[in-house]
Design an enzyme around this catalytic site. Structure first.
Site, PDB file in Angstrom:
ATOM      1  N   ARG A 123       5.059  -1.216   1.320  1.00 32.80           N
ATOM      2  CA  ARG A 123       4.414   0.091   1.387  1.00 32.80           C
ATOM      3  C   ARG A 123       4.288   0.500   2.851  1.00 32.80           C
ATOM      4  O   ARG A 123       4.528  -0.299   3.744  1.00 32.80           O
ATOM      5  CB  ARG A 123       3.037   0.072   0.715  1.00 32.80           C
ATOM      6  CG  ARG A 123       2.022  -0.847   1.401  1.00 32.80           C
ATOM      7  CD  ARG A 123       0.662  -0.765   0.732  1.00 32.80           C
ATOM      8  NE  ARG A 123      -0.335  -1.530   1.480  1.00 32.80           N
ATOM      9  CZ  ARG A 123      -1.627  -1.544   1.178  1.00 32.80           C
ATOM     10  NH1 ARG A 123      -2.075  -0.865   0.152  1.00 32.80           N
ATOM     11  NH2 ARG A 123      -2.477  -2.247   1.901  1.00 32.80           N
ATOM     12  N   ASN A 161      -3.632   6.649   2.244  1.00 32.16           N
ATOM     13  CA  ASN A 161      -4.420   5.461   1.907  1.00 32.16           C
ATOM     14  C   ASN A 161      -4.341   4.466   3.049  1.00 32.16           C
ATOM     15  O   ASN A 161      -3.247   4.121   3.503  1.00 32.16           O
ATOM     16  CB  ASN A 161      -3.898   4.794   0.632  1.00 32.16           C
ATOM     17  CG  ASN A 161      -4.791   3.662   0.166  1.00 32.16           C
ATOM     18  OD1 ASN A 161      -5.897   3.907  -0.319  1.00 32.16           O
ATOM     19  ND2 ASN A 161      -4.322   2.435   0.302  1.00 32.16           N
ATOM     20  N   GLU A 162      -5.504   4.038   3.532  1.00 33.68           N
ATOM     21  CA  GLU A 162      -5.572   3.044   4.605  1.00 33.68           C
ATOM     22  C   GLU A 162      -4.563   3.357   5.706  1.00 33.68           C
ATOM     23  O   GLU A 162      -3.712   2.534   6.069  1.00 33.68           O
ATOM     24  CB  GLU A 162      -5.355   1.629   4.050  1.00 33.68           C
ATOM     25  CG  GLU A 162      -6.468   1.170   3.130  1.00 33.68           C
ATOM     26  CD  GLU A 162      -6.338  -0.287   2.706  1.00 33.68           C
ATOM     27  OE1 GLU A 162      -7.360  -0.902   2.369  1.00 33.68           O
ATOM     28  OE2 GLU A 162      -5.208  -0.813   2.712  1.00 33.68           O
ATOM     29  N   GLU A 319     -13.250   0.810  -1.270  1.00 32.49           N
ATOM     30  CA  GLU A 319     -12.657  -0.408  -1.815  1.00 32.49           C
ATOM     31  C   GLU A 319     -13.457  -1.615  -1.368  1.00 32.49           C
ATOM     32  O   GLU A 319     -13.850  -1.720  -0.211  1.00 32.49           O
ATOM     33  CB  GLU A 319     -11.216  -0.616  -1.309  1.00 32.49           C
ATOM     34  CG  GLU A 319     -10.170   0.320  -1.843  1.00 32.49           C
ATOM     35  CD  GLU A 319      -8.786  -0.070  -1.337  1.00 32.49           C
ATOM     36  OE1 GLU A 319      -8.578  -1.254  -0.965  1.00 32.49           O
ATOM     37  OE2 GLU A 319      -7.911   0.805  -1.295  1.00 32.49           O
ATOM     38  N   TRP A 327      -4.687 -12.170  -0.141  1.00 30.64           N
ATOM     39  CA  TRP A 327      -3.905 -12.134   1.093  1.00 30.64           C
ATOM     40  C   TRP A 327      -4.401 -13.081   2.169  1.00 30.64           C
ATOM     41  O   TRP A 327      -3.864 -13.091   3.266  1.00 30.64           O
ATOM     42  CB  TRP A 327      -3.849 -10.702   1.645  1.00 30.64           C
ATOM     43  CG  TRP A 327      -5.102  -9.906   1.478  1.00 30.64           C
ATOM     44  CD1 TRP A 327      -5.381  -9.019   0.477  1.00 30.64           C
ATOM     45  CD2 TRP A 327      -6.255  -9.901   2.327  1.00 30.64           C
ATOM     46  NE1 TRP A 327      -6.630  -8.458   0.639  1.00 30.64           N
ATOM     47  CE2 TRP A 327      -7.194  -8.983   1.774  1.00 30.64           C
ATOM     48  CE3 TRP A 327      -6.578 -10.581   3.506  1.00 30.64           C
ATOM     49  CZ2 TRP A 327      -8.423  -8.728   2.341  1.00 30.64           C
ATOM     50  CZ3 TRP A 327      -7.820 -10.331   4.085  1.00 30.64           C
ATOM     51  CH2 TRP A 327      -8.719  -9.411   3.510  1.00 30.64           C
ATOM     52  N   GLU A 367       0.071  -7.475  -5.450  1.00 27.86           N
ATOM     53  CA  GLU A 367      -1.374  -7.728  -5.490  1.00 27.86           C
ATOM     54  C   GLU A 367      -1.827  -8.167  -6.888  1.00 27.86           C
ATOM     55  O   GLU A 367      -2.984  -7.963  -7.253  1.00 27.86           O
ATOM     56  CB  GLU A 367      -2.131  -6.474  -5.038  1.00 27.86           C
ATOM     57  CG  GLU A 367      -1.897  -6.153  -3.571  1.00 27.86           C
ATOM     58  CD  GLU A 367      -2.700  -4.965  -3.081  1.00 27.86           C
ATOM     59  OE1 GLU A 367      -3.623  -5.171  -2.261  1.00 27.86           O
ATOM     60  OE2 GLU A 367      -2.412  -3.832  -3.496  1.00 27.86           O
ATOM     61  N   HIS A 370      -4.957 -10.208  -6.908  1.00 27.50           N
ATOM     62  CA  HIS A 370      -6.173  -9.595  -6.351  1.00 27.50           C
ATOM     63  C   HIS A 370      -7.070  -9.215  -7.515  1.00 27.50           C
ATOM     64  O   HIS A 370      -6.636  -8.595  -8.483  1.00 27.50           O
ATOM     65  CB  HIS A 370      -5.784  -8.356  -5.540  1.00 27.50           C
ATOM     66  CG  HIS A 370      -6.897  -7.780  -4.728  1.00 27.50           C
ATOM     67  ND1 HIS A 370      -8.040  -7.243  -5.296  1.00 27.50           N
ATOM     68  CD2 HIS A 370      -7.052  -7.630  -3.390  1.00 27.50           C
ATOM     69  CE1 HIS A 370      -8.830  -6.792  -4.336  1.00 27.50           C
ATOM     70  NE2 HIS A 370      -8.255  -7.029  -3.178  1.00 27.50           N
TER      71      HIS A 370
END
Length: 680
Positions: A123, A161-162, A319, A327, A367, A370
């Site tokens: 990403r 995002n981020e 989040e 991670w 992920e 996660h």
């Protein structure tokens, strides 16, 4: 931004009654079949979820081919959520470009410091300065805004995002061109740039703007001024992209507030988030707690800073994790009670929304391990039961919504540029960690039961009786004057080793360390004396320095020595000093003393400084005390247990790994004695 915090659609449900605490997650229905969507709605209602972030990584599905949009599935999901009373924080979906864009335009792909191209397959494979990427991304943003800008379920825009998480530092030719434009605006002339960067060293003098490049891989140490300016430029480049998306949203759908999720404590330390606040309508943050005992205080520190970056206004915890992340080298799950305690600590520090990554734990993808609100094990699981219980707690905390953290009497200054520069190469020691030193002081204050605000360096210091600036390495002239004013006003400054050393261009202040702070502290350091591994130095107080000491060669008149070095090359020399000036004082700690040694310094100062004496509710440091205050003056006192033991007060017992909220109202049923203690 024009939207007032009393009218945030993400907080206010539109009724005439009180607001509500927001609760939810990133929701990725595109990963699942429609029968799962129906099950999601049932489980969201059970958990009292009332908001989700939607569409974050869906560009490839929304625009399967250039200029060809497919919104049918997103329409369906938004309507389904709306029918179930769940609002949407709608993402612009630009965080991860679709494969067709990278194939058609490989020039959007970022390059690392050594020229390696970052290819698709993960990403954020895009350059913040790429005009081609921006053209395609803003076209999608406009299409989304035109389609959903009037939908009653959409209560916020989630920009990308981020931002900068994986592509902050791009060393491509696009970045080089943009960097030169930024430098011309900053310096005006090459003469000014050459002076700032000290290019007389190593024959680096620039005669033309197009000779300047990003600080790519070089034979040895790169120019410090160039590195610092590239860090500033990179933060600004990502911020400029944020502004570009925001401008489109503001034009098409001006009534919906806009945000992007910061990462105040996460992988990217090189984004100067305090400067971004004016570019969002409300601050959002992602936080992933460190495992182990340190994680509790670490979470509190960064949540505290986030609240102060937000200027005390309500902020959105966009989040965090219900349990394990995926991670780290080892990813242990959260223990019983930690899911709620972590969430409520963020609420205590000003969050009016508690959200997770993600709603349903992914079956595939990077992920998949996660944790989510609905784990692989499904609803019959410890995690989901804890999720449901937290939803009920947050429902009962609705009266807290809109209140603000009560200002502490003590501040810890946090400076992103000092974080960047102090950790760079070619320094006396590579072992120093700015964030670790700041956290040591925060934890020592908590140990003593002292509330402190963690404040960005550009914040006003005027309301604080004690200002602590650990390892404040970068001190421009204007900041020096602000720090000197603290002491002149009869208040108290505390700072440490490797502070005041350089100016805003990373040029050393001459005349002896601590440079810009030498006069206010009344000390002159002749040289740094970093310590070799496994060669600690002990102070007369018993404190131990493991990484760093300094040779203080001169003390001004009236400077008191609070501690000395007991062994090593500096035995008998000053280690901790205090200069008084009227009612004010300036304390200097020339060695890294760790949490225990810092606690001793604070205890010594508390004999003369009343603001450094602990709160009785803190139970000798076992509890963290955090206070939020409503507009009508009602105080909400949060007690967070910092230990694995039950802590008993005269008025209440606090279970291990928990947060208790005490109030004069009906947020939590507590004894009359508890309410009386809090109101007192």
């Amino acid at each position: 931004m024009a939207i007032d915090d009393t009218t945030y659609r993400w907080v206010n449900d539109g009724s005439t009654g009180p607001g509500r605490m927001r609760y939810g997650a990133d929701y990725n229905p595109e990963q699942w079949s429609r029968d799962v969507w129906q099950e999601d709605m049932r489980l969201m209602r059970e958990a009292r979820v009332n908001i989700v972030s939607l569409g974050i990584f869906s560009w490839a599905l929304l625009e399967p081919r250039p200029g060809e949009y497919d919104f049918a599935w997103l329409d369906e999901v938004i309507e389904l959520l709306h029918a179930n009373g769940i609002d949407v924080d709608l993402a612009t979906a630009t965080a991860s470009p679709p494969p067709w864009l990278a194939k058609a335009h490989p020039e959007i792909l970022p390059q690392t410091i050594d020229g390696t191209i970052l290819w698709p397959g993960a990403r954020q494979h895009w350059r913040p300065t790429s005009p081609v990427f921006r053209e395609h991304a803003l076209r999608l943003v406009r299409a989304l805004a035109e389609r959903y800008g009037d939908h009653p379920a959409v209560v916020a825009w989630h920009i990308s995002n981020e931002l900068g998480c994986h592509n902050l530092y791009d060393f491509s030719d696009d970045a080089a061109r943009a960097f030169r434009v930024w430098l011309q605006a900053r310096y005006g002339t090459l003469e000014a740039l050459n002076e700032a960067w000290g290019t007389a060293f190593w024959s680096q003098h620039y005669g033309e703007w197009d000779e300047i490049l990003p600080p790519r891989t070089a034979p040895t140490q790169r120019n410090p001024g160039q590195q610092l300016d590239f860090e500033r430029f990179s933060s600004e480049a990502v911020r400029d992209y944020l502004r570009a998306e925001s401008a489109v949203l503001g034009e098409v759908a001006p009534g919906i507030p806009r945000t992007t999720n910061f990462m105040v404590a996460q992988n990217v330390r090189d984004l100067d988030y305090p400067t971004w606040v004016g570019d969002v309508d409300f601050v959002s943050n992602d936080h992933y707690r460190r495992p182990g005992e340190l994680g509790r205080d670490d979470l509190s520190f960064w949540a505290n800073l986030t609240g102060n970056i937000a200027g005390g206004r309500p902020w959105f915890l966009m989040e965090h994790a219900t349990s394990a992340v995926n991670w780290r080298e080892v990813n242990p799950p959260k223990r019983s009670g930690e899911l709620a305690a972590d969430a409520l600590t963020h609420v205590a520090h000003g969050a009016d929304a508690v959200c997770y990554f993600q709603w349903r734990q992914s079956r595939a993808g990077g992920e998949r391990y996660h944790s989510g609100m609905v784990p692989h094990a499904g609803e019959d699981s410890r995690v989901f039961r804890d999720v449901v219980a937290l939803g009920a707690q947050l429902r009962d905390l609705a009266p807290v919504v809109g209140s603000r953290r009560e200002k502490a009497r003590v501040a810890i200054v946090f400076d992103y540029e000092s974080w960047w520069v102090s950790g760079r190469d070619s320094h006396p020691s590579d072992a120093l960690r700015y964030d670790v030193e700041a956290l040591n002081w925060y934890r020592a204050l908590l140990d003593l039961g002292i509330r402190a605000d963690v404040v960005p360096v550009a914040s006003s210091f005027d309301d604080y009786e004690v200002v602590i600036a650990p390892m404040l390495h970068v001190v421009p002239t204007a900041l020096r004057a602000r720090l000197e004013a603290i002491v002149a006003d009869g208040r108290h400054l505390v700072t440490t080793f490797f502070s005041g050393t350089v100016d805003e261009h990373d040029r050393v202040w001459l005349g002896g360390y601590p440079g810009a702070l030498r006069d206010v502290l009344g000390v002159t350091v002749e040289e740094f004396v970093p310590l070799l591994p496994d060669a600690p130095v002990t102070l007369a107080s018993g404190a131990v320095a493991n990484l760093w000491t300094e040779r203080i060669s001169r003390l001004a008149d009236g400077v008191e020595v609070l501690d000395t070095y007991a062994d090593g090359d500096l035995a008998g020399q000053a280690a901790v000093t205090r200069r008084t000036a009227g009612e004010g004082s300036a304390t200097y700690v020339s060695a890294d003393l760790g949490r225990d040694g810092v606690r001793g310094v604070l205890a010594r100062l508390s004999q003369d400084v009343e603001a450094l004496r602990g709160d009785a509710l803190a139970a000798d440091g076992a509890l963290e005390v955090i206070v939020r205050v409503a507009r009508d003056g009602e105080r909400f006192v949060f007690l967070a247990n910092r230990s694995d033991d039950r802590v008993a007060l005269d008025v209440v017992e606090v279970a291990p790994r928990s947060v208790v909220v005490l109030t004069g109202g009906d947020v939590l049923v507590a004894s009359d004695a508890a309410r009386e203690a809090v109101s007192a």
